[in-house]
Every structure is written in structure tokens, then in C-alpha cells.
Motif scaffolding. Sequence first.
Motif, PDB file in Angstrom:
ATOM      1  N   VAL A 127       0.843  -1.191   0.000  1.00 24.69           N
ATOM      2  CA  VAL A 127       0.000   0.000   0.000  1.00 24.69           C
ATOM      3  C   VAL A 127       0.882   1.246   0.000  1.00 24.69           C
ATOM      4  CG1 VAL A 127      -1.928  -1.131   1.163  1.00 24.69           C
ATOM      5  CG2 VAL A 127      -0.166  -0.030   2.517  1.00 24.69           C
TER       6      VAL A 127
ATOM      7  N   ASP B  22      -3.072   8.581   1.087  1.00 24.54           N
ATOM      8  CA  ASP B  22      -4.398   8.113   0.693  1.00 24.54           C
ATOM      9  C   ASP B  22      -4.649   8.342  -0.789  1.00 24.54           C
ATOM     10  OD1 ASP B  22      -4.970   7.343   3.254  1.00 24.54           O
ATOM     11  OD2 ASP B  22      -6.276   9.039   3.704  1.00 24.54           O
ATOM     12  N   ASN B  23      -5.495   7.513  -1.358  1.00 23.47           N
ATOM     13  CA  ASN B  23      -5.971   7.681  -2.721  1.00 23.47           C
ATOM     14  C   ASN B  23      -7.349   8.326  -2.603  1.00 23.47           C
ATOM     15  OD1 ASN B  23      -7.209   7.347  -5.236  1.00 23.47           O
ATOM     16  ND2 ASN B  23      -6.123   5.439  -5.660  1.00 23.47           N
TER      17      ASN B  23
ATOM     18  N   TYR C  87     -10.813   6.692  -3.356  1.00 23.19           N
ATOM     19  CA  TYR C  87     -11.460   5.737  -2.454  1.00 23.19           C
ATOM     20  C   TYR C  87     -12.269   6.429  -1.351  1.00 23.19           C
ATOM     21  CZ  TYR C  87      -8.915   1.657  -4.209  1.00 23.19           C
ATOM     22  OH  TYR C  87      -8.427   0.646  -4.988  1.00 23.19           O
TER      23      TYR C  87
ATOM     24  N   VAL D 276     -14.578   4.644   1.540  1.00 18.91           N
ATOM     25  CA  VAL D 276     -14.097   4.630   2.921  1.00 18.91           C
ATOM     26  C   VAL D 276     -15.113   5.325   3.838  1.00 18.91           C
ATOM     27  CG1 VAL D 276     -12.282   5.484   4.458  1.00 18.91           C
ATOM     28  CG2 VAL D 276     -11.670   4.435   2.269  1.00 18.91           C
TER      29      VAL D 276
ATOM     30  N   LEU E 104     -11.317   4.057 -10.039  1.00 20.39           N
ATOM     31  CA  LEU E 104     -10.422   3.047  -9.486  1.00 20.39           C
ATOM     32  C   LEU E 104      -9.658   2.295 -10.566  1.00 20.39           C
ATOM     33  CD1 LEU E 104     -12.567   1.595  -6.584  1.00 20.39           C
ATOM     34  CD2 LEU E 104     -10.918   3.466  -6.558  1.00 20.39           C
TER      35      LEU E 104
ATOM     36  N   SER F 222      -3.165   2.427  -6.295  1.00 16.32           N
ATOM     37  CA  SER F 222      -2.814   2.323  -4.880  1.00 16.32           C
ATOM     38  C   SER F 222      -3.998   2.612  -3.968  1.00 16.32           C
ATOM     39  CB  SER F 222      -1.678   3.290  -4.554  1.00 16.32           C
ATOM     40  OG  SER F 222      -2.130   4.627  -4.674  1.00 16.32           O
ATOM     41  N   ILE F 223      -3.848   2.177  -2.742  1.00 17.27           N
ATOM     42  CA  ILE F 223      -4.737   2.540  -1.643  1.00 17.27           C
ATOM     43  C   ILE F 223      -3.822   2.933  -0.489  1.00 17.27           C
ATOM     44  CG2 ILE F 223      -4.932   0.165  -0.776  1.00 17.27           C
ATOM     45  CD1 ILE F 223      -7.840   0.889   0.022  1.00 17.27           C
TER      46      ILE F 223
ATOM     47  N   GLN G  18      -6.392   4.081   4.771  1.00 14.96           N
ATOM     48  CA  GLN G  18      -7.616   3.612   4.127  1.00 14.96           C
ATOM     49  C   GLN G  18      -7.734   2.096   4.261  1.00 14.96           C
ATOM     50  OE1 GLN G  18      -6.611   5.461   0.351  1.00 14.96           O
ATOM     51  NE2 GLN G  18      -8.469   6.737   0.488  1.00 14.96           N
ATOM     52  N   LEU G  19      -6.651   1.395   4.001  1.00 14.45           N
ATOM     53  CA  LEU G  19      -6.666  -0.061   4.133  1.00 14.45           C
ATOM     54  C   LEU G  19      -6.957  -0.465   5.574  1.00 14.45           C
ATOM     55  CD1 LEU G  19      -6.288  -2.848   2.876  1.00 14.45           C
ATOM     56  CD2 LEU G  19      -3.837  -2.633   3.375  1.00 14.45           C
TER      57      LEU G  19
END
Length: 157
Positions: free
Chosen positions: A12, A16-17, A20, A24, A47, A83-84, A88-89
Amino acid sequence: MTAPASLGPGQVANTDNANYNSIVAGLKNVSHRGDSVDLSTFRLDQLLPSPANLSRYYRYTGSLTTPDCNQNVLWTVFEEQVSIGRLQLDLFVSTALSSAPGDPPVRMINNFRPTQPRRGRPVLASRDATVSAAPPSAPPPLALLSALLGLRLVLGS
């Protein structure tokens, strides 16, 4: 934002992306089995890889990743990773529960299955993909379909 070239599968980004963010933000409303949230304003194309790299992909026939794992899916894998962010993940991991509302929380973990063998299935590459093409050895219907779609057959394990 796309992942830097140094990121590999399962990694990751530190940032942040923003694409998303709406997903989120909806996580707090889908923390238990059976919960739902309306994402009708979310654009799936946010995405995907950058438009310049949409023509670099690979395709193969495979199966669903959930039982009964029926083999009726045409998978498309883009070369460019999207990416994320780490935070966020972490929100996905900490919010997703497989328990019913009111039951003790049970984290949704290990919700994947191991990579499956190819079992002789061909992997097709788009014309712009960077992996070398294999000599045309596909059966005629597949070769014809591949030619029509602008795909190349790629051999490998």
C-alpha cells in the motif's frame, strides 16, 4: 493517484488515494453482515488505471473467488497498479465485520483463497501489454477471438 512503480502486489502507499474516499466514508454504515450503503454516485472508473494505460492488460478465464467457485469469470488484470493508502486499508480491515448486528464483533479476516493453478488455461495479453507474446498456438476459435479483440496469447506458468 496511481501507485508508484516500486509498489508490488499486496503493498500500500503512504498517502491516501482520494478516489477511495466515498467508499471509505461509507464503511461506517456497512460494518456488519447484511448492512448496505448507497454508492450510486461513486464512479467505478476512478479506481481504474490512468486512461493512457487502459490498453495494457491481461485476460484469462477463471472462477469466482467465493464458493462454489464456478469457472465463469473473464478476469482482466491491468499492468498499472492503483494504490490505496495505509490508513484507508486499515479502515477496511478494522471496520469489516462478518458478525450480525448485536452479536459480538468478528473481524472479517483471511477472506481470500490461495492462487489457483492455471491448468493449461491461456493468458491473453492486449496489444499494448509489455509481456512478450507467445507464438500463435491457440485453438482456432480462441485465436480468432483473440485477433478480433486485439489480444495476444502469453505462455507461462
